[in-house]
Design a protein around this motif. Sequence first.
Motif, short mmCIF file in Angstrom:
data_model
loop_
_atom_site.label_atom_id
_atom_site.label_comp_id
_atom_site.label_asym_id
_atom_site.label_seq_id
_atom_site.Cartn_x
_atom_site.Cartn_y
_atom_site.Cartn_z
N THR A 294 0.84 -1.21 0.00
CA THR A 294 0.00 0.00 0.00
C THR A 294 0.87 1.25 0.00
O THR A 294 0.67 2.18 -0.80
CB THR A 294 -0.92 0.00 1.24
OG1 THR A 294 -1.81 -1.11 1.17
CG2 THR A 294 -1.73 1.29 1.30
N VAL A 295 1.84 1.28 0.90
CA VAL A 295 2.76 2.42 0.98
C VAL A 295 3.55 2.57 -0.31
O VAL A 295 3.72 3.68 -0.84
CB VAL A 295 3.72 2.27 2.18
CG1 VAL A 295 4.82 3.32 2.13
CG2 VAL A 295 2.95 2.38 3.49
N ASN A 296 4.04 1.45 -0.84
CA ASN A 296 4.83 1.50 -2.07
C ASN A 296 4.02 2.06 -3.24
O ASN A 296 4.54 2.85 -4.04
CB ASN A 296 5.35 0.11 -2.42
CG ASN A 296 6.45 -0.36 -1.48
OD1 ASN A 296 7.05 0.43 -0.77
ND2 ASN A 296 6.68 -1.66 -1.44
N ALA A 297 2.77 1.66 -3.33
CA ALA A 297 1.91 2.15 -4.41
C ALA A 297 1.66 3.65 -4.28
O ALA A 297 1.71 4.39 -5.27
CB ALA A 297 0.58 1.40 -4.41
N PHE A 298 1.41 4.08 -3.07
CA PHE A 298 1.15 5.51 -2.82
C PHE A 298 2.40 6.33 -3.13
O PHE A 298 2.34 7.38 -3.76
CB PHE A 298 0.72 5.70 -1.37
CG PHE A 298 0.18 7.07 -1.06
CD1 PHE A 298 -1.06 7.45 -1.51
CD2 PHE A 298 0.92 7.97 -0.30
CE1 PHE A 298 -1.57 8.72 -1.22
CE2 PHE A 298 0.43 9.23 -0.01
CZ PHE A 298 -0.82 9.61 -0.47
N SER A 299 3.55 5.82 -2.70
CA SER A 299 4.82 6.52 -2.91
C SER A 299 5.20 6.55 -4.38
O SER A 299 5.58 7.61 -4.92
CB SER A 299 5.93 5.84 -2.10
OG SER A 299 7.20 6.40 -2.39
N LYS A 300 5.10 5.41 -5.05
CA LYS A 300 5.50 5.30 -6.46
C LYS A 300 4.68 6.23 -7.35
O LYS A 300 5.20 6.77 -8.34
CB LYS A 300 5.34 3.85 -6.92
CG LYS A 300 5.88 3.57 -8.31
CD LYS A 300 5.77 2.09 -8.62
CE LYS A 300 6.32 1.79 -10.02
NZ LYS A 300 6.22 0.34 -10.35
N SER A 301 3.42 6.44 -6.98
CA SER A 301 2.53 7.30 -7.79
C SER A 301 2.49 8.73 -7.27
O SER A 301 1.64 9.51 -7.68
CB SER A 301 1.13 6.71 -7.82
OG SER A 301 0.53 6.77 -6.53
N LYS A 302 3.40 9.03 -6.33
CA LYS A 302 3.45 10.37 -5.74
C LYS A 302 2.10 10.78 -5.14
O LYS A 302 1.65 11.92 -5.25
CB LYS A 302 3.92 11.40 -6.76
CG LYS A 302 5.35 11.17 -7.24
CD LYS A 302 5.78 12.19 -8.26
CE LYS A 302 7.27 12.14 -8.57
NZ LYS A 302 7.90 10.84 -8.58
N GLY A 303 1.46 9.79 -4.50
CA GLY A 303 0.20 10.05 -3.80
C GLY A 303 -1.02 10.16 -4.67
O GLY A 303 -2.09 10.57 -4.21
N GLU A 304 -0.91 9.77 -5.93
CA GLU A 304 -2.01 9.99 -6.87
C GLU A 304 -2.88 8.77 -7.14
O GLU A 304 -4.08 8.89 -7.36
CB GLU A 304 -1.45 10.50 -8.21
CG GLU A 304 -0.75 11.84 -8.12
CD GLU A 304 -1.70 12.97 -7.77
OE1 GLU A 304 -2.88 12.89 -8.16
OE2 GLU A 304 -1.26 13.93 -7.11
N ALA A 305 -2.30 7.57 -7.18
CA ALA A 305 -2.97 6.43 -7.80
C ALA A 305 -3.96 5.66 -6.93
O ALA A 305 -4.89 5.04 -7.45
CB ALA A 305 -1.93 5.45 -8.35
N VAL A 306 -3.77 5.67 -5.60
CA VAL A 306 -4.56 4.78 -4.75
C VAL A 306 -5.05 5.46 -3.48
O VAL A 306 -4.46 6.45 -3.03
CB VAL A 306 -3.75 3.52 -4.36
CG1 VAL A 306 -3.36 2.71 -5.59
CG2 VAL A 306 -2.50 3.90 -3.56
#
Length: 352
Positions: free
Chosen positions: A105-117
Amino acid sequence: MRGLTLRRLVTLATLAAVGAATLGTAACGEDGDAGTASGPVTLRLGYFPNITHAPAVVGVEKGIFAEKLGSDVELDTKTFNAGPAAIEAVFSGALDATYIGPNPTVNAFSKSKGEAVRVVSGAASGGVALVVKPGITSVEQLRGKKIATPQLGNTQDVALRFWLKEKGLETTKEGGGDVKIVPQENAQTIETFGSGAIDGAWVPEPFVSRLVNAGGKVLVDERDLWPDKKFVITNLLVSTKFLKAHPDVVKKLVEGQVAANEFVNTKPDEAQQAISDHIGKITGKPLDLKLIKQAWPTLEFTNDPIPSSLKTGLDHAVAVGLTQPVDLNGLYDLKYLNEVLKAQGKAEVSQP
Protein backbone atom coordinates in the motif's frame (compact mmCIF):
# COMPACT_ATOMS: atom_id res chain seq x y z
CA MET A 1 -35.55 20.91 -52.94
CA ARG A 2 -31.76 21.07 -52.79
CA GLY A 3 -32.03 23.05 -49.47
CA LEU A 4 -34.36 20.49 -47.95
CA THR A 5 -31.94 17.73 -48.85
CA LEU A 6 -29.10 19.66 -47.25
CA ARG A 7 -31.12 20.18 -44.05
CA ARG A 8 -31.92 16.48 -43.95
CA LEU A 9 -28.25 15.63 -44.36
CA VAL A 10 -27.30 17.99 -41.53
CA THR A 11 -29.98 16.44 -39.31
CA LEU A 12 -28.79 12.94 -40.07
CA ALA A 13 -25.19 13.92 -39.38
CA THR A 14 -26.19 15.46 -36.05
CA LEU A 15 -28.09 12.34 -35.03
CA ALA A 16 -25.12 10.21 -36.00
CA ALA A 17 -22.80 12.35 -33.88
CA VAL A 18 -25.14 12.12 -30.90
CA GLY A 19 -25.34 8.37 -31.35
CA ALA A 20 -21.58 8.05 -31.50
CA ALA A 21 -21.22 10.15 -28.37
CA THR A 22 -23.76 7.99 -26.59
CA LEU A 23 -21.93 4.83 -27.59
CA GLY A 24 -18.66 6.36 -26.43
CA THR A 25 -20.15 7.22 -23.06
CA ALA A 26 -21.51 3.70 -22.71
CA ALA A 27 -18.13 2.25 -23.50
CA CYS A 28 -16.53 4.41 -20.84
CA GLY A 29 -19.11 3.30 -18.32
CA GLU A 30 -18.41 -0.33 -19.09
CA ASP A 31 -14.64 -0.13 -18.71
CA GLY A 32 -14.75 1.72 -15.42
CA ASP A 33 -13.45 5.07 -16.74
CA ALA A 34 -16.58 7.19 -16.43
CA GLY A 35 -20.33 7.28 -16.02
CA THR A 36 -22.78 4.93 -14.34
CA ALA A 37 -25.99 5.78 -16.20
CA SER A 38 -25.07 4.02 -19.44
CA GLY A 39 -25.17 0.42 -18.30
CA PRO A 40 -23.49 -1.95 -15.88
CA VAL A 41 -20.14 -0.93 -14.43
CA THR A 42 -17.48 -3.61 -14.05
CA LEU A 43 -15.61 -3.64 -10.74
CA ARG A 44 -12.38 -5.63 -10.94
CA LEU A 45 -11.51 -6.74 -7.40
CA GLY A 46 -8.28 -8.42 -6.32
CA TYR A 47 -7.55 -10.49 -3.21
CA PHE A 48 -5.31 -13.29 -1.94
CA PRO A 49 -6.73 -16.79 -1.31
CA ASN A 50 -5.60 -16.98 2.31
CA ILE A 51 -6.82 -16.50 5.87
CA THR A 52 -5.56 -12.93 6.32
CA HIS A 53 -7.87 -11.97 3.43
CA ALA A 54 -10.84 -13.78 5.01
CA PRO A 55 -13.35 -10.91 4.51
CA ALA A 56 -12.59 -10.88 0.78
CA VAL A 57 -12.68 -14.67 0.42
CA VAL A 58 -15.94 -14.96 2.35
CA GLY A 59 -17.43 -11.92 0.61
CA VAL A 60 -16.87 -13.53 -2.77
CA GLU A 61 -17.73 -17.11 -1.81
CA LYS A 62 -20.98 -16.25 0.00
CA GLY A 63 -22.11 -13.72 -2.62
CA ILE A 64 -22.01 -10.82 -0.17
CA PHE A 65 -20.21 -8.44 -2.53
CA ALA A 66 -22.47 -9.34 -5.44
CA GLU A 67 -25.55 -8.67 -3.31
CA LYS A 68 -24.34 -5.29 -2.07
CA LEU A 69 -23.08 -4.15 -5.48
CA GLY A 70 -26.41 -4.97 -7.09
CA SER A 71 -27.37 -5.77 -10.66
CA ASP A 72 -25.88 -2.55 -12.06
CA VAL A 73 -22.35 -3.65 -11.16
CA GLU A 74 -20.57 -6.66 -12.59
CA LEU A 75 -18.01 -8.10 -10.16
CA ASP A 76 -14.85 -9.45 -11.81
CA THR A 77 -12.52 -11.04 -9.24
CA LYS A 78 -8.83 -11.81 -9.62
CA THR A 79 -6.57 -13.60 -7.13
CA PHE A 80 -2.92 -12.84 -6.39
CA ASN A 81 -0.12 -14.43 -4.38
CA ALA A 82 1.89 -11.28 -3.68
CA GLY A 83 1.27 -7.58 -3.18
CA PRO A 84 3.58 -6.23 -5.91
CA ALA A 85 1.67 -8.15 -8.61
CA ALA A 86 -1.65 -6.76 -7.38
CA ILE A 87 -0.28 -3.21 -7.35
CA GLU A 88 1.08 -3.58 -10.88
CA ALA A 89 -2.42 -4.67 -11.94
CA VAL A 90 -3.85 -1.50 -10.39
CA PHE A 91 -1.23 0.66 -12.10
CA SER A 92 -1.84 -1.00 -15.49
CA GLY A 93 -5.59 -0.46 -15.23
CA ALA A 94 -6.36 -4.17 -14.96
CA LEU A 95 -7.65 -3.83 -11.38
CA ASP A 96 -9.93 -1.27 -9.74
CA ALA A 97 -9.62 -2.35 -6.11
CA THR A 98 -7.72 -4.91 -4.08
CA TYR A 99 -7.28 -6.31 -0.61
CA ILE A 100 -3.61 -5.89 0.21
CA GLY A 101 -1.03 -5.55 2.97
CA PRO A 102 0.42 -2.33 4.38
CA ASN A 103 3.83 -2.36 2.72
CA PRO A 104 2.55 -2.69 -0.88
CA THR A 105 0.00 0.00 0.00
CA VAL A 106 2.76 2.42 0.98
CA ASN A 107 4.83 1.50 -2.07
CA ALA A 108 1.91 2.15 -4.41
CA PHE A 109 1.15 5.51 -2.82
CA SER A 110 4.82 6.52 -2.91
CA LYS A 111 5.50 5.30 -6.46
CA SER A 112 2.53 7.30 -7.79
CA LYS A 113 3.45 10.37 -5.74
CA GLY A 114 0.20 10.05 -3.80
CA GLU A 115 -2.01 9.99 -6.87
CA ALA A 116 -2.97 6.43 -7.80
CA VAL A 117 -4.56 4.78 -4.75
CA ARG A 118 -6.66 5.33 -1.63
CA VAL A 119 -7.38 3.11 1.36
CA VAL A 120 -11.14 3.00 1.93
CA SER A 121 -11.40 0.38 4.70
CA GLY A 122 -9.53 -2.01 6.92
CA ALA A 123 -10.02 -5.76 6.80
CA ALA A 124 -7.77 -7.65 9.23
CA SER A 125 -5.26 -7.25 12.05
CA GLY A 126 -2.72 -9.69 13.50
CA GLY A 127 -1.97 -13.21 12.35
CA VAL A 128 1.84 -12.93 12.16
CA ALA A 129 4.59 -14.55 14.25
CA LEU A 130 8.24 -15.63 14.38
CA VAL A 131 8.35 -19.42 14.54
CA VAL A 132 11.70 -21.09 15.37
CA LYS A 133 13.26 -24.44 16.12
CA PRO A 134 12.37 -25.68 19.64
CA GLY A 135 15.95 -25.28 20.88
CA ILE A 136 15.89 -21.51 20.31
CA THR A 137 14.52 -19.84 23.43
CA SER A 138 15.91 -16.29 23.25
CA VAL A 139 16.73 -13.59 20.71
CA GLU A 140 20.46 -13.94 21.40
CA GLN A 141 20.31 -17.53 20.19
CA LEU A 142 19.30 -16.23 16.76
CA ARG A 143 22.83 -14.96 16.19
CA GLY A 144 24.28 -16.83 13.21
CA LYS A 145 20.92 -18.45 12.40
CA LYS A 146 18.96 -18.34 9.13
CA ILE A 147 15.43 -16.88 9.35
CA ALA A 148 13.04 -16.75 6.39
CA THR A 149 10.64 -13.97 5.40
CA PRO A 150 8.17 -13.94 2.47
CA GLN A 151 10.00 -11.30 0.40
CA LEU A 152 12.78 -8.75 0.74
CA GLY A 153 11.21 -5.52 1.97
CA ASN A 154 7.73 -6.96 2.46
CA THR A 155 5.72 -6.27 5.62
CA GLN A 156 7.02 -9.29 7.58
CA ASP A 157 10.59 -8.76 6.35
CA VAL A 158 10.55 -5.20 7.68
CA ALA A 159 9.04 -6.32 10.99
CA LEU A 160 11.76 -8.94 11.53
CA ARG A 161 14.64 -6.62 10.60
CA PHE A 162 13.40 -3.83 12.86
CA TRP A 163 12.81 -6.18 15.79
CA LEU A 164 16.32 -7.60 15.44
CA LYS A 165 17.77 -4.08 15.17
CA GLU A 166 16.04 -3.12 18.42
CA LYS A 167 17.61 -6.19 20.04
CA GLY A 168 21.07 -5.17 18.85
CA LEU A 169 21.37 -7.66 15.98
CA GLU A 170 22.32 -6.39 12.52
CA THR A 171 21.06 -7.65 9.15
CA THR A 172 21.84 -6.80 5.53
CA LYS A 173 19.76 -6.86 2.34
CA GLU A 174 22.17 -9.45 0.95
CA GLY A 175 21.50 -11.90 3.79
CA GLY A 176 24.55 -11.09 5.90
CA GLY A 177 24.96 -9.67 9.38
CA ASP A 178 24.32 -11.22 12.78
CA VAL A 179 21.18 -12.99 11.59
CA LYS A 180 20.95 -14.30 8.02
CA ILE A 181 17.56 -13.34 6.57
CA VAL A 182 16.46 -15.57 3.68
CA PRO A 183 13.53 -14.23 1.62
CA GLN A 184 11.52 -17.07 0.07
CA GLU A 185 7.98 -18.04 -0.80
CA ASN A 186 5.93 -19.13 2.19
CA ALA A 187 5.18 -22.56 0.74
CA GLN A 188 8.91 -23.14 0.27
CA THR A 189 9.53 -22.09 3.87
CA ILE A 190 7.61 -25.10 5.15
CA GLU A 191 9.98 -27.37 3.22
CA THR A 192 13.20 -25.57 4.17
CA PHE A 193 12.18 -25.48 7.83
CA GLY A 194 11.51 -29.20 7.77
CA SER A 195 14.83 -29.95 6.10
CA GLY A 196 16.79 -27.78 8.53
CA ALA A 197 17.92 -25.30 5.84
CA ILE A 198 16.43 -22.47 7.92
CA ASP A 199 16.03 -22.10 11.67
CA GLY A 200 12.78 -20.18 11.67
CA ALA A 201 10.54 -17.74 9.81
CA TRP A 202 8.60 -14.52 10.38
CA VAL A 203 5.41 -15.26 8.43
CA PRO A 204 1.63 -14.70 8.35
CA GLU A 205 -1.05 -17.31 8.91
CA PRO A 206 -1.71 -20.04 7.96
CA PHE A 207 2.05 -20.57 7.66
CA VAL A 208 2.57 -19.82 11.35
CA SER A 209 0.31 -22.73 12.23
CA ARG A 210 1.86 -24.96 9.57
CA LEU A 211 5.36 -24.33 10.96
CA VAL A 212 4.15 -25.01 14.50
CA ASN A 213 2.62 -28.26 13.31
CA ALA A 214 5.96 -29.09 11.67
CA GLY A 215 7.68 -28.93 15.06
CA GLY A 216 8.34 -25.22 15.48
CA LYS A 217 7.39 -22.93 18.33
CA VAL A 218 6.33 -19.28 18.43
CA LEU A 219 9.14 -17.10 19.76
CA VAL A 220 7.43 -13.78 18.95
CA ASP A 221 3.72 -13.17 18.42
CA GLU A 222 3.79 -9.86 16.53
CA ARG A 223 0.62 -8.72 18.26
CA ASP A 224 2.67 -8.35 21.44
CA LEU A 225 4.78 -5.66 19.77
CA TRP A 226 1.88 -3.29 19.02
CA PRO A 227 -0.39 -1.06 21.14
CA ASP A 228 -3.58 -2.92 22.12
CA LYS A 229 -2.20 -5.89 20.09
CA LYS A 230 -3.54 -4.29 16.89
CA PHE A 231 -1.71 -3.75 13.59
CA VAL A 232 -2.95 -3.78 10.02
CA ILE A 233 -2.24 -6.92 8.03
CA THR A 234 -4.85 -6.35 5.29
CA ASN A 235 -6.72 -3.26 4.09
CA LEU A 236 -8.97 -2.45 1.14
CA LEU A 237 -7.39 -0.19 -1.46
CA VAL A 238 -9.05 1.35 -4.53
CA SER A 239 -7.78 3.07 -7.64
CA THR A 240 -8.21 6.84 -7.29
CA LYS A 241 -9.35 6.94 -10.92
CA PHE A 242 -12.13 4.44 -10.22
CA LEU A 243 -13.06 6.16 -6.95
CA LYS A 244 -13.53 9.50 -8.73
CA ALA A 245 -15.48 7.94 -11.61
CA HIS A 246 -17.70 5.64 -9.51
CA PRO A 247 -17.97 6.80 -5.88
CA ASP A 248 -21.37 5.09 -5.62
CA VAL A 249 -19.82 1.73 -6.57
CA VAL A 250 -16.99 2.19 -4.08
CA LYS A 251 -19.53 2.86 -1.33
CA LYS A 252 -21.36 -0.35 -2.24
CA LEU A 253 -18.04 -2.21 -2.16
CA VAL A 254 -17.39 -0.83 1.32
CA GLU A 255 -20.88 -1.95 2.33
CA GLY A 256 -19.89 -5.41 1.14
CA GLN A 257 -16.68 -5.29 3.17
CA VAL A 258 -18.55 -4.32 6.33
CA ALA A 259 -21.14 -7.05 5.71
CA ALA A 260 -18.42 -9.63 5.03
CA ASN A 261 -16.67 -8.76 8.28
CA GLU A 262 -19.98 -9.03 10.11
CA PHE A 263 -20.42 -12.53 8.69
CA VAL A 264 -16.84 -13.55 9.54
CA ASN A 265 -17.17 -12.32 13.12
CA THR A 266 -20.68 -13.61 13.88
CA LYS A 267 -20.57 -16.90 11.96
CA PRO A 268 -16.97 -18.09 12.32
CA ASP A 269 -17.72 -21.75 11.61
CA GLU A 270 -19.50 -20.95 8.35
CA ALA A 271 -16.79 -18.45 7.42
CA GLN A 272 -14.03 -20.99 8.00
CA GLN A 273 -15.81 -23.57 5.86
CA ALA A 274 -16.33 -20.96 3.13
CA ILE A 275 -12.61 -20.15 3.16
CA SER A 276 -11.66 -23.81 2.88
CA ASP A 277 -14.12 -24.36 0.03
CA HIS A 278 -13.16 -21.21 -1.87
CA ILE A 279 -9.43 -21.86 -1.70
CA GLY A 280 -10.16 -25.37 -2.94
CA LYS A 281 -11.93 -23.97 -5.99
CA ILE A 282 -8.93 -21.76 -6.77
CA THR A 283 -6.05 -24.10 -6.01
CA GLY A 284 -7.69 -27.48 -6.51
CA LYS A 285 -7.14 -28.41 -2.87
CA PRO A 286 -9.29 -27.10 0.01
CA LEU A 287 -7.33 -25.56 2.88
CA ASP A 288 -7.37 -27.88 5.90
CA LEU A 289 -10.27 -26.77 8.10
CA LYS A 290 -8.35 -27.73 11.24
CA LEU A 291 -5.53 -25.42 10.16
CA ILE A 292 -7.96 -22.52 9.65
CA LYS A 293 -9.46 -23.07 13.09
CA GLN A 294 -5.98 -23.21 14.62
CA ALA A 295 -4.96 -19.90 13.04
CA TRP A 296 -8.28 -18.09 13.59
CA PRO A 297 -7.73 -16.80 17.17
CA THR A 298 -4.57 -14.92 16.13
CA LEU A 299 -6.54 -12.70 13.75
CA GLU A 300 -8.99 -9.87 14.31
CA PHE A 301 -11.25 -8.90 11.43
CA THR A 302 -11.83 -5.18 11.70
CA ASN A 303 -13.07 -2.41 9.41
CA ASP A 304 -10.59 -0.01 11.01
CA PRO A 305 -7.46 0.17 8.80
CA ILE A 306 -5.41 1.15 11.89
CA PRO A 307 -3.51 3.93 10.06
CA SER A 308 -1.11 4.51 12.94
CA SER A 309 0.34 1.00 12.52
CA LEU A 310 0.89 1.52 8.80
CA LYS A 311 2.77 4.75 9.54
CA THR A 312 4.85 3.00 12.19
CA GLY A 313 5.62 0.17 9.77
CA LEU A 314 6.86 2.76 7.28
CA ASP A 315 9.08 4.29 9.96
CA HIS A 316 10.50 0.83 10.66
CA ALA A 317 11.27 0.29 6.96
CA VAL A 318 13.10 3.61 6.86
CA ALA A 319 15.01 2.71 10.03
CA VAL A 320 16.35 -0.53 8.53
CA GLY A 321 17.26 1.13 5.24
CA LEU A 322 14.67 -0.52 3.02
CA THR A 323 12.81 2.60 1.91
CA GLN A 324 12.83 6.38 1.97
CA PRO A 325 10.46 8.53 4.05
CA VAL A 326 7.02 8.97 2.47
CA ASP A 327 4.40 11.64 3.14
CA LEU A 328 1.22 9.59 3.67
CA ASN A 329 -1.11 12.60 3.69
CA GLY A 330 -4.12 11.78 1.49
CA LEU A 331 -3.68 8.00 1.51
CA TYR A 332 -6.90 7.36 3.47
CA ASP A 333 -10.41 8.18 2.28
CA LEU A 334 -12.69 6.74 4.96
CA LYS A 335 -15.76 8.84 4.17
CA TYR A 336 -17.81 5.99 2.75
CA LEU A 337 -16.76 3.57 5.46
CA ASN A 338 -17.94 5.97 8.15
CA GLU A 339 -21.19 6.63 6.29
CA VAL A 340 -21.86 2.89 6.19
CA LEU A 341 -20.90 2.37 9.85
CA LYS A 342 -22.99 5.33 11.00
CA ALA A 343 -26.04 4.13 9.07
CA GLN A 344 -25.75 0.79 10.89
CA GLY A 345 -25.30 2.41 14.31
CA LYS A 346 -21.69 1.24 14.55
CA ALA A 347 -18.71 3.22 15.84
CA GLU A 348 -16.99 5.27 13.15
CA VAL A 349 -13.23 5.10 12.61
CA SER A 350 -10.86 8.05 12.80
CA GLN A 351 -9.73 9.69 9.57
CA PRO A 352 -5.97 10.30 9.93
